[in-house]
Design a protein around this motif. Structure first.
Motif, short mmCIF file in Angstrom:
data_model
loop_
_atom_site.label_atom_id
_atom_site.label_comp_id
_atom_site.label_asym_id
_atom_site.label_seq_id
_atom_site.Cartn_x
_atom_site.Cartn_y
_atom_site.Cartn_z
N VAL A 119 0.84 -1.20 0.00
CA VAL A 119 0.00 0.00 0.00
C VAL A 119 0.88 1.25 0.00
O VAL A 119 0.56 2.25 -0.65
CB VAL A 119 -0.94 0.00 1.22
CG1 VAL A 119 -1.80 1.26 1.24
CG2 VAL A 119 -1.81 -1.25 1.23
N ALA A 120 2.01 1.18 0.72
CA ALA A 120 2.93 2.33 0.79
C ALA A 120 3.57 2.64 -0.55
O ALA A 120 4.08 3.75 -0.75
CB ALA A 120 4.01 2.05 1.83
N LEU A 121 3.56 1.68 -1.48
CA LEU A 121 4.13 1.92 -2.81
C LEU A 121 3.48 3.12 -3.49
O LEU A 121 4.16 3.91 -4.15
CB LEU A 121 3.94 0.68 -3.70
CG LEU A 121 5.03 -0.37 -3.73
CD1 LEU A 121 4.59 -1.52 -4.63
CD2 LEU A 121 6.34 0.21 -4.23
N ILE A 122 2.17 3.24 -3.33
CA ILE A 122 1.43 4.29 -4.06
C ILE A 122 1.86 5.68 -3.63
O ILE A 122 2.30 6.49 -4.47
CB ILE A 122 -0.09 4.08 -3.89
CG1 ILE A 122 -0.50 2.73 -4.51
CG2 ILE A 122 -0.86 5.23 -4.54
CD1 ILE A 122 -1.95 2.36 -4.28
N PRO A 123 1.80 6.03 -2.32
CA PRO A 123 2.27 7.37 -1.94
C PRO A 123 3.77 7.55 -2.14
O PRO A 123 4.22 8.66 -2.45
CB PRO A 123 1.89 7.47 -0.45
CG PRO A 123 1.74 6.07 0.01
CD PRO A 123 1.23 5.31 -1.17
N ALA A 124 4.56 6.49 -2.00
CA ALA A 124 6.01 6.61 -2.13
C ALA A 124 6.42 7.01 -3.54
O ALA A 124 7.24 7.93 -3.73
CB ALA A 124 6.69 5.30 -1.74
N VAL A 125 5.86 6.35 -4.54
CA VAL A 125 6.23 6.63 -5.93
C VAL A 125 5.67 7.98 -6.38
O VAL A 125 6.35 8.74 -7.08
CB VAL A 125 5.77 5.50 -6.86
CG1 VAL A 125 6.07 5.84 -8.32
CG2 VAL A 125 6.45 4.19 -6.48
N ILE A 126 4.44 8.29 -5.98
CA ILE A 126 3.86 9.59 -6.35
C ILE A 126 4.65 10.73 -5.68
O ILE A 126 4.86 11.79 -6.29
CB ILE A 126 2.38 9.66 -5.98
CG1 ILE A 126 1.60 8.60 -6.77
CG2 ILE A 126 1.81 11.04 -6.27
CD1 ILE A 126 0.12 8.52 -6.42
N ALA A 127 5.10 10.51 -4.45
CA ALA A 127 5.93 11.52 -3.78
C ALA A 127 7.25 11.73 -4.52
O ALA A 127 7.73 12.87 -4.64
CB ALA A 127 6.19 11.09 -2.33
N TYR A 128 7.83 10.64 -5.04
CA TYR A 128 9.06 10.77 -5.83
C TYR A 128 8.80 11.56 -7.10
O TYR A 128 9.63 12.36 -7.54
CB TYR A 128 9.61 9.38 -6.16
CG TYR A 128 10.92 9.43 -6.91
CD1 TYR A 128 12.10 9.81 -6.27
CD2 TYR A 128 10.99 9.10 -8.26
CE1 TYR A 128 13.30 9.87 -6.97
CE2 TYR A 128 12.19 9.16 -8.96
CZ TYR A 128 13.34 9.53 -8.30
OH TYR A 128 14.52 9.59 -8.99
N PHE A 129 7.62 11.35 -7.69
CA PHE A 129 7.22 12.13 -8.86
C PHE A 129 7.19 13.62 -8.52
O PHE A 129 7.72 14.45 -9.27
CB PHE A 129 5.86 11.66 -9.35
CG PHE A 129 5.15 12.64 -10.24
CD1 PHE A 129 5.47 12.74 -11.58
CD2 PHE A 129 4.18 13.49 -9.72
CE1 PHE A 129 4.82 13.66 -12.41
CE2 PHE A 129 3.52 14.41 -10.53
CZ PHE A 129 3.85 14.49 -11.88
N TYR A 130 6.57 13.96 -7.40
CA TYR A 130 6.48 15.36 -7.02
C TYR A 130 7.85 15.96 -6.71
O TYR A 130 8.13 17.11 -7.09
CB TYR A 130 5.55 15.53 -5.80
CG TYR A 130 4.12 15.77 -6.19
CD1 TYR A 130 3.65 17.05 -6.44
CD2 TYR A 130 3.22 14.72 -6.33
CE1 TYR A 130 2.34 17.28 -6.82
CE2 TYR A 130 1.91 14.93 -6.70
CZ TYR A 130 1.47 16.21 -6.94
OH TYR A 130 0.17 16.43 -7.33
N SER A 131 8.70 15.21 -6.04
CA SER A 131 10.02 15.75 -5.70
C SER A 131 10.90 15.94 -6.93
O SER A 131 11.57 16.97 -7.07
CB SER A 131 10.73 14.84 -4.69
OG SER A 131 11.06 13.59 -5.27
N SER A 132 10.89 14.96 -7.85
CA SER A 132 11.80 14.97 -8.99
C SER A 132 11.29 15.76 -10.18
O SER A 132 12.08 16.34 -10.93
CB SER A 132 12.11 13.53 -9.43
OG SER A 132 12.69 12.80 -8.38
N CYS A 133 9.98 15.76 -10.39
CA CYS A 133 9.40 16.36 -11.60
C CYS A 133 8.66 17.67 -11.34
O CYS A 133 8.31 18.37 -12.29
CB CYS A 133 8.45 15.37 -12.26
SG CYS A 133 9.25 13.84 -12.77
N VAL A 134 8.40 17.99 -10.09
CA VAL A 134 7.66 19.21 -9.78
C VAL A 134 8.49 20.15 -8.91
O VAL A 134 8.80 21.28 -9.31
CB VAL A 134 6.31 18.89 -9.09
CG1 VAL A 134 5.55 20.18 -8.77
CG2 VAL A 134 5.46 17.98 -9.97
N LEU A 135 8.87 19.71 -7.73
CA LEU A 135 9.55 20.61 -6.80
C LEU A 135 10.97 20.95 -7.23
O LEU A 135 11.35 22.13 -7.27
CB LEU A 135 9.56 20.00 -5.39
CG LEU A 135 8.19 19.70 -4.76
CD1 LEU A 135 8.36 19.26 -3.31
CD2 LEU A 135 7.28 20.90 -4.84
#
Length: 214
Positions: A119-135
């Motif tokens: 279940v933690a996979l979902i927030p973990a990968v989306i958080a990586y998306f936000y850190s690497s591609c947005v922030l």
């Protein structure tokens, strides 16, 4: 800021295993480590899809092509969700089988923490998306740093209660909570750059797909 961010990330990623060994012992660490290895492997494969897009995204922002950036980020996030959700769903339901094949019958207790980590996979990968591609491309390193620091502190504090009470299952739960906290903080920092990139139709289609997989 990036240095302190990665220090904090390292702390909250590894603190559960370290504290589990100190509080509960080597046996529990052995059970939990098998689950975390599978979780980390799948997460790194999914994160690799995001990593290869970072140079292109950075070029678009550098050239002030914000319309192209928005389109690309929308496609990437939708693609990641379409990949993550089935992976997490499948891993959740076959956790026991995976542990049995990889580690043997004596490690089957690791199936429950692996289900939680799936279940933690979902927030973990989306958080990586936000850190690497947005922030990061938009020079919002502060958001990455604060997300990492807050999640590290919360993870360690929760482990002090969860590990004595629930052993390796508690360690997995604190990891899940930490990943959710990271995602929420990064979303707050970067939401103005990702407004409207995820439609309700996409979410519904993914939910229906996961139901079929289940």
């Amino acid at each position: 800021m990036l240095f302190f961010s990665y220090v904090a990330i390292t702390l909250y990623v590894n603190s559960d295993t370290t504290m589990l060994g100190i509080i509960r012992g080597d046996y529990e660490v052995g059970i939990y480590s098998n689950a975390t290895k599978i979780y980390i492997l799948i997460k790194q494969v999914l994160n690799a899809v995001i990593t290869v897009m970072i140079p292109r995204i950075s070029v678009m922002i550098g050239n002030h092509d914000f319309d192209g950036y928005h389109v690309l980020v929308k496609k990437l996030l939708n693609t990641m969700i379409v990949m993550i959700a089935p992976c997490a769903t499948g891993l959740f339901w076959v956790s026991k089988n995976i542990i049995y094949v990889i580690s043997g019958e004596s490690y089957l207790q690791g199936a429950t923490p692996l289900m939680i980590l799936s279940v933690a996979l979902i927030p973990a990968v989306i958080a990586y998306f936000y850190s690497s591609c947005v922030l990061l491309p938009n020079k919002l390193e502060n958001g990455i740093m604060w997300a990492a620091i807050i999640s590290a502190v919360v993870n360690i504090l929760l482990n002090l209660y969860a590990i004595p009470a629930f052993s390796y299952n508690g360690a997995a739960i604190t990891t899940l909570i930490s990943e959710i906290i990271v995602l929420v903080i990064m979303y707050i920092w970067g939401k103005k750059y990702t407004k409207g990139i995820l439609s309700p139709i996409d979410i519904i289609s993914v939910i229906l797909g996961c139901a079929a997989i289940s």
